[in-house]
Scaffold this active site. Structure first.
Site, mmCIF file in Angstrom:
data_model
loop_
_atom_site.group_PDB
_atom_site.id
_atom_site.type_symbol
_atom_site.label_atom_id
_atom_site.label_comp_id
_atom_site.label_asym_id
_atom_site.label_seq_id
_atom_site.Cartn_x
_atom_site.Cartn_y
_atom_site.Cartn_z
ATOM 1 N N ASP A 14 0.816 -1.225 0.000
ATOM 2 C CA ASP A 14 0.000 0.000 0.000
ATOM 3 C C ASP A 14 0.845 1.268 0.000
ATOM 4 O O ASP A 14 0.482 2.267 0.623
ATOM 5 C CB ASP A 14 -0.962 0.012 1.202
ATOM 6 C CG ASP A 14 -1.815 -1.234 1.238
ATOM 7 O OD1 ASP A 14 -2.238 -1.673 0.151
ATOM 8 O OD2 ASP A 14 -2.049 -1.771 2.333
ATOM 9 N N GLY A 41 -4.288 -4.345 -4.114
ATOM 10 C CA GLY A 41 -5.311 -3.347 -4.413
ATOM 11 C C GLY A 41 -4.632 -2.050 -4.797
ATOM 12 O O GLY A 41 -4.027 -1.418 -3.964
ATOM 13 N N HIS A 42 -4.694 -1.714 -6.072
ATOM 14 C CA HIS A 42 -4.012 -0.511 -6.539
ATOM 15 C C HIS A 42 -5.031 0.520 -7.012
ATOM 16 O O HIS A 42 -5.746 0.286 -7.977
ATOM 17 C CB HIS A 42 -3.029 -0.864 -7.666
ATOM 18 C CG HIS A 42 -1.961 -1.821 -7.211
ATOM 19 N ND1 HIS A 42 -1.105 -2.455 -8.054
ATOM 20 C CD2 HIS A 42 -1.618 -2.254 -5.964
ATOM 21 C CE1 HIS A 42 -0.278 -3.232 -7.358
ATOM 22 N NE2 HIS A 42 -0.585 -3.128 -6.092
HETATM 23 P P1 IMO Z 1 -0.713 -4.221 -2.360
HETATM 24 O O1 IMO Z 1 -0.285 -4.736 -3.691
HETATM 25 C C1 IMO Z 1 -0.939 -4.681 1.917
HETATM 26 C C2 IMO Z 1 -0.884 -8.740 3.583
HETATM 27 C C3 IMO Z 1 -2.152 -9.150 4.291
HETATM 28 C C4 IMO Z 1 -1.601 -10.113 5.332
HETATM 29 C C5 IMO Z 1 -0.488 -10.810 4.562
HETATM 30 C C6 IMO Z 1 -0.879 -12.150 3.989
HETATM 31 O O2 IMO Z 1 -2.023 -3.526 -2.339
HETATM 32 O O3 IMO Z 1 0.362 -3.425 -1.707
HETATM 33 P P2 IMO Z 1 -2.381 -12.866 1.906
HETATM 34 O O4 IMO Z 1 -3.829 -12.638 1.635
HETATM 35 O O5 IMO Z 1 -1.474 -12.314 0.869
HETATM 36 O O6 IMO Z 1 -2.064 -14.295 2.248
HETATM 37 O O7 IMO Z 1 -2.096 -12.044 3.281
HETATM 38 O O8 IMO Z 1 -0.105 -9.926 3.536
HETATM 39 N N1 IMO Z 1 -1.054 -8.241 2.199
HETATM 40 C C7 IMO Z 1 -1.044 -6.950 1.840
HETATM 41 N N2 IMO Z 1 -0.944 -5.837 2.591
HETATM 42 N N3 IMO Z 1 -1.013 -4.566 0.594
HETATM 43 C C8 IMO Z 1 -1.058 -5.661 -0.183
HETATM 44 O O9 IMO Z 1 -0.971 -5.591 -1.515
HETATM 45 C C9 IMO Z 1 -1.118 -6.929 0.429
HETATM 46 N N4 IMO Z 1 -1.209 -8.188 -0.004
HETATM 47 C C10 IMO Z 1 -1.156 -8.978 1.081
HETATM 48 O O10 IMO Z 1 -2.808 -8.057 4.887
HETATM 49 O O11 IMO Z 1 -1.020 -9.401 6.397
HETATM 50 MG MG MG Z 2 -3.184 -3.107 -0.678
#
Ligand code: IMO
Ligand code: MG
Length: 422
Positions: A14, A41-42
């Site tokens: 994020d 989520g972008h």
């Molecule tokens: P973007 O691309 C923030 C976090 C989840 C959890 C851990 C494992 O938007 O930056 P998962 O569902 O992947 O097995 O969850 O990783 N997590 C993210 N946190 N941004 C993301 O993607 C994330 N993708 C997974 O919150 O702690």
């Molecule tokens: Mg995210």
């Protein structure tokens, strides 16, 4: 041949990767995703319209740009089709979307398993996005996973049946709902038919396009500290969102890589559980969350917020070979009167600038801070670095000095144009 520029998250996700990808995307012929799935989520704002991408590379917003979902991605076809529909409803073409034959497919039993595993972890839960990401990668490495190309094979039903029977034994044991193979088969045959026109060998396509001197931007998902190897294990995602995963998730080779752009915020955030040294569990953290609109694009969860951690940032630069940084939300941190940045970890008598992934050490570490002056005023219209207030420049230059990497892009607002390029 042109080099591939890669955009990566340098903290816990994020960081605003979508914004810089969108900016660079206007100069690219190809936008590529190589890792993760719809746990990402972008959000992007273009001409006042907000777009949220989970699977499709956001570069697709630029007409004529190939949007490639590489072999390292795990695909929930239902989510993919919803994303395609939502783009088409907004008048955007998806004719240049391409999906790897080798990408693994997320099935409903992966999602159910993700939820069951979290429930069983109790207090030790990871806080996953419950999208089935971990269980799908599990099957990939266990070698029973189904890939996009399997959807079109005559033995698809048989492969699915074995998987469902095996998973059902576990669901039964825990008193969970079991899956009916015929229903899942029918549902996924429908998806297979709809996505068929996008499926191809994306590795060959990428190299063909590179040979034709096309510009490729690789869109990283998740982030360095969520990496299965280099992140704060076990509070991580189940893939390698770092530079190595970009290569194995696409078929690019090391000599293809050009700039590696590390994305960060002027403060920090994390969603889900796990250690977070600079977390502010107080009114300052709450204020950053409100000012920065730090609520998940994927799960809507309020994000944990804190100050920027230069120990972690230096580590992200080291692991990924980051050649330049993109810092978002300078405007947000500048709304505070004063703010801090972490320049070392203190653990008992030990003070270090080396990041550790050891859970206990991270939990026992407290940040050593330097304080900076805020109150930058409205900087959203600033487009030249020289026009920033001195206090903002001081902050930026301290970060650069600490990590030894230039901050080339500076976000001063949510909009596409609200960025300083140096
Ligand atoms: P973007 O691309 C923030 C976090 C989840 C959890 C851990 C494992 O938007 O930056 P998962 O569902 O992947 O097995 O969850 O990783 N997590 C993210 N946190 N941004 C993301 O993607 C994330 N993708 C997974 O919150 O702690
Ligand atoms: Mg995210």
């Amino acid at each position: 041949m042109k080099k591939v520029d890669v955009v990566l998250g340098s903290f816990y996700g994020d960081e605003g990767k979508g914004k810089i990808i969108d900016y660079l995307g206007t100069q690219a012929d190809v936008a590529l995703r190589a890792t993760g799935g719809n746990n990402a989520g972008h959000s992007i704002e273009v001409d006042g319209e907000k777009y949220v991408f989970h699977l499709i590379p956001s570069g697709i917003l630029n007409n004529g740009t190939y949007a490639i979902i590489g072999n390292g991605v795990v695909i929930d076809p239902k989510v993919l089709l919803e994303e395609i529909k939502s783009l088409e409803d907004k008048g955007k073409s998806v004719s240049k979307l391409r999906i790897s034959t080798k990408a693994h497919i997320i099935f409903p039993y992966h999602i159910a398993m993700d939820k069951l595993l979290e429930k069983n972890r109790g207090k030790g839960k990871i806080g996953t996005t419950a999208r089935g990401i971990g269980p799908c990668y599990c099957d990939k490495y266990e070698r029973c996973g189904l890939r996009v190309e399997d959807l079109y094979l005559v033995n698809f039903y048989d492969k699915l049946k074995i998987n469902i029977e095996n998973k059902n034994r576990i669901f039964k044991l825990y008193g969970e709902k079991e899956f009916d193979v015929d229903n899942v088969y029918k549902e996924y045959l429908g998806y297979a038919k709809k996505i068929k026109k996008y499926v191809c060998d994306t590795t060959i396509l990428i190299h063909d396009l590179l040979n034709k001197d096309k510009k490729v931007i690789c869109e990283g998902a998740q982030a360095t500290l969520l990496d299965i190897d280099f992140g704060s294990y076990p509070f991580v995602t189940s893939s390698n969102p770092t530079i190595g995963g970009i290569l194995t998730g696409s078929g690019l080779n090391p000599s293809n890589i050009g700039e590696v752009i590390g994305v960060m915020k002027a403060y920090s955030s994390r969603v889900g559980e796990g250690p977070y040294v600079t977390e502010l569990k107080n009114e300052i953290g709450d204020k950053i969350r409100e000012l920065g609109h730090e609520y998940g694009a994927t799960t809507k969860r309020p994000r944990r917020c804190g100050y920027l951690d230069l120990v972690a940032l230096k580590y992200a630069c080291l692991i990924n070979g980051i050649t330049c940084l993109c810092m978002n939300h300078l405007d947000t941190i500048g709304k505070l009167d004063t703010f801090k940045v972490c320049v070392a970890y203190k653990n008992g008598d030990k003070v270090t600038t080396d990041f550790t992934t050891n859970e206990k050490e991270l939990l026992d570490s407290t940040p050593v801070y330097e304080t900076f002056k805020g109150n930058f005023g409205d900087i959203s219209k600033v487009r030249k670095y020289e026009d920033l207030p001195d206090s903002a420049k001081k902050y930026i230059e301290r970060i650069e000095e600490f990590v030894g990497v230039p901050i080339k892009y500076i976000g001063v607002g949510a909009g596409r144009e609200e960025m300083i390029v140096r």
